[in-house]
Design a protein around this motif. Structure first.
Motif, PDB file in Angstrom:
ATOM      1  N   SER A 149       0.833  -1.200   0.000  1.00  0.00           N
ATOM      2  CA  SER A 149       0.000   0.000   0.000  1.00  0.00           C
ATOM      3  C   SER A 149       0.870   1.252   0.000  1.00  0.00           C
ATOM      4  O   SER A 149       1.985   1.250   0.547  1.00  0.00           O
ATOM      5  N   ASN A 174      -5.254   4.628  -4.223  1.00  0.00           N
ATOM      6  CA  ASN A 174      -6.618   4.529  -3.670  1.00  0.00           C
ATOM      7  C   ASN A 174      -7.586   3.881  -4.662  1.00  0.00           C
ATOM      8  O   ASN A 174      -8.164   4.590  -5.494  1.00  0.00           O
ATOM      9  N   ASN A 184     -13.483   4.562   4.449  1.00  0.00           N
ATOM     10  CA  ASN A 184     -12.889   5.165   3.248  1.00  0.00           C
ATOM     11  C   ASN A 184     -13.885   6.050   2.517  1.00  0.00           C
ATOM     12  O   ASN A 184     -15.100   5.903   2.646  1.00  0.00           O
ATOM     13  N   LEU A 185     -13.325   6.959   1.745  1.00  0.00           N
ATOM     14  CA  LEU A 185     -14.130   8.030   1.163  1.00  0.00           C
ATOM     15  C   LEU A 185     -15.214   7.555   0.190  1.00  0.00           C
ATOM     16  O   LEU A 185     -16.394   7.904   0.356  1.00  0.00           O
ATOM     17  N   SER A 195     -18.783  13.724   6.147  1.00  0.00           N
ATOM     18  CA  SER A 195     -17.880  14.688   6.793  1.00  0.00           C
ATOM     19  C   SER A 195     -16.599  14.738   5.992  1.00  0.00           C
ATOM     20  O   SER A 195     -15.945  13.714   5.805  1.00  0.00           O
ATOM     21  N   PHE A 204     -12.889  15.713   5.961  1.00  0.00           N
ATOM     22  CA  PHE A 204     -11.917  15.926   7.040  1.00  0.00           C
ATOM     23  C   PHE A 204     -10.888  16.994   6.674  1.00  0.00           C
ATOM     24  O   PHE A 204      -9.798  16.678   6.210  1.00  0.00           O
ATOM     25  N   ARG A 226      -5.763  12.756  -3.296  1.00  0.00           N
ATOM     26  CA  ARG A 226      -5.369  11.350  -3.389  1.00  0.00           C
ATOM     27  C   ARG A 226      -5.314  10.917  -4.852  1.00  0.00           C
ATOM     28  O   ARG A 226      -5.903  11.553  -5.723  1.00  0.00           O
ATOM     29  N   ARG A 230      -8.658  14.559  10.021  1.00  0.00           N
ATOM     30  CA  ARG A 230      -8.630  13.224  10.644  1.00  0.00           C
ATOM     31  C   ARG A 230      -7.186  12.917  11.042  1.00  0.00           C
ATOM     32  O   ARG A 230      -6.258  13.130  10.252  1.00  0.00           O
ATOM     33  N   ASP A 267      -3.949  11.660   8.761  1.00  0.00           N
ATOM     34  CA  ASP A 267      -4.084  11.969   7.330  1.00  0.00           C
ATOM     35  C   ASP A 267      -2.946  12.877   6.858  1.00  0.00           C
ATOM     36  O   ASP A 267      -2.453  13.717   7.616  1.00  0.00           O
TER      37      ASP A 267
END
Ligand code: NAD
Ligand code: UD1
Length: 330
Positions: free
Chosen positions: A124, A178, A198-199, A215, A217, A230, A289, A292
């Motif tokens: 990752s 991502n 995750n978004l 929300s 962040f 990202r 967050r 991040d």
């Protein structure tokens, strides 16, 4: 060629199995279904018209895994199996170290014993920690900020040591950015239970009114609009990267970033999702967050040059396919 796909019922694994079958590989899946469902196997068959052999084993059970290797003549392994939720890994570190490390060590022991020397491993972008500059190249310094990320880095180190000890191993480490999107059939995709971390899964659940509001962040990062940036990549581009990794003529230990090389902000993604799907996504800006970083995107030059990796889906495709999957499965 017979490929063992660990975690093949999961989000990225299932898409990769479809590609492997379409390319004529024989596929064996091992998955304990801790984060996936058995009906994925029927869906894979519906898409490809081909069947896969499935073992519902936990990779942490060495005896069972050994029996699988004894039964099947495996040529190569793609190792997706693992737990992947960052916040859960902070709460339950031992569970993450136990699952992700034991399973990998068992797998590598079996590979040694049965002389299977080719492996592709799911790492990752999280192993880059907070990158010194952008885009991120494969030789950037590595560090982690949570137990999940540390398991990925530890496994990369285990694979590196293994290769040093036995350079007949052929190891490819793929560092994903991502992944979002879903198979165009609407049959395979990502639909986590409960409240997503995750978004994209969160955006989709707001669009379908399962959750009231997204929300965002932080809007005070040093980025195009203040929200995080990202490198979103369509899961089908990512999955095909595994086929390319298997076909790669270059031997030894290789590491590649799999991303598009394009940064997109959180707000840009939300706006694109609304436009493409003609829906509204309620959102509010909240504080940053923990853990991040402002921006993260890949250089995929090495993957392009050595693997012929060339993402073909754009952000519109990713937004459309993510929503289509969830709508089709409600
Ligand atoms: P996923 O959770 O959908 O798939 C993982 C699969 O592994 C699941 O089907 C789960 O049941 C299985 N599994 C977990 N532990 C197991 C064990 N001990 N024995 C047998 N099966 C086990 O996750 P995914 O999104 O498809 O990710 C695949 C891999 O890629 C993971 O290793 C993940 O850490 C890595 N990765 C994912 C992302 C992402 O954003 N999705 C990003 C970077 C890296
Ligand atoms: C996260 C993990 C990373 C992991 C990857 C894939 C963290 C810190 N990092 O990456 O280790 O490899 O998932 O599983 O968890 N966002 C919102 N609202 C939300 C959710 C996300 O604004 O409800 C923002 C985030 O602040 C971030 C962006 O969206 O800027 C992407 O977040 P996410 O999808 O969680 O992925 P990453 O944090 O990049």
């Amino acid at each position: 060629m017979k490929i063992l796909v660990t975690g093949g019922c999961g989000f990225i694994g299932s898409h990769t199995v479809v590609d492997l079958l379409n390319e004529g590989y024989e596929v064996i899946i091992v998955d304990n279904l801790v984060n996936s469902k058995i009906d994925v196997l029927d869906k894979i068959k519906k898409i490809t018209n081909k069947s896969v052999k499935f073992y519902q084993y936990d990779l942490c059970d060495y005896t069972k895994l050994d029996s699988l290797f004894k039964e099947e003549e495996i040529d190569a392994v793609i190792h997706f199996a693992g737990l992947k939720a960052v916040s859960e890994s902070v709460e339950k570190p031992l569970m993450y170290y136990e699952n992700n490390l034991y399973s990998t060590i068992n797998l590598l022991k079996c590979m040694m014993k049965y002389n299977v020397k080719k492996i592709v491993f799911s790492s990752s972008a999280t192993v880059y920690g907070s990158p010194k500059s952008l885009p991120i190249y494969e030789d950037f310094p590595l560090s982690t900020t949570n137990p999940y990320g540390t398991t990925k880095l530890m496994i990369e180190n285990i694979l590196t040591d293994l290769y040093k000890a036995d350079n007949s191993f052929d190891i490819t480490i793929l560092r994903y950015f991502n992944p979002i999107g879903a198979h165009k059939s609407g049959l395979l995709g990502e639909d986590p239970n409960g409240i997503p971390n995750n978004l994209m899964p969160y955006i989709v659940k707001v669009a379908t009114h399962e959750l009231p509001i997204l929300s965002i962040f932080g809007d005070d990062y040093d980025t195009v609009d203040g929200t995080g940036v990202r490198d979103f990549i369509h899961v089908c581009d990512l999955s095909y990267g595994h086929v390319l990794a298997l076909k790669n003529k270059k031997e030894g230990l290789k590491i590649y970033n799999l991303g598009t090389g394009q940064g997109t902000s959180v707000l840009e993604l939300v706006k694109m999702f609304e436009k493409v799907n003609n829906v509204e996504v309620n959102y509010k800006i909240v504080g940053r967050r923990d853990g991040d970083i402002a921006s993260c995107y890949a250089s995929n030059k090495k993957a392009q040059e050595e693997l012929g990796f060339k993402p073909k889906y754009n952000l519109e495709d990713m937004c459309r396919d993510s929503y289509n999957f969830v709508k089709s499965n409600r």
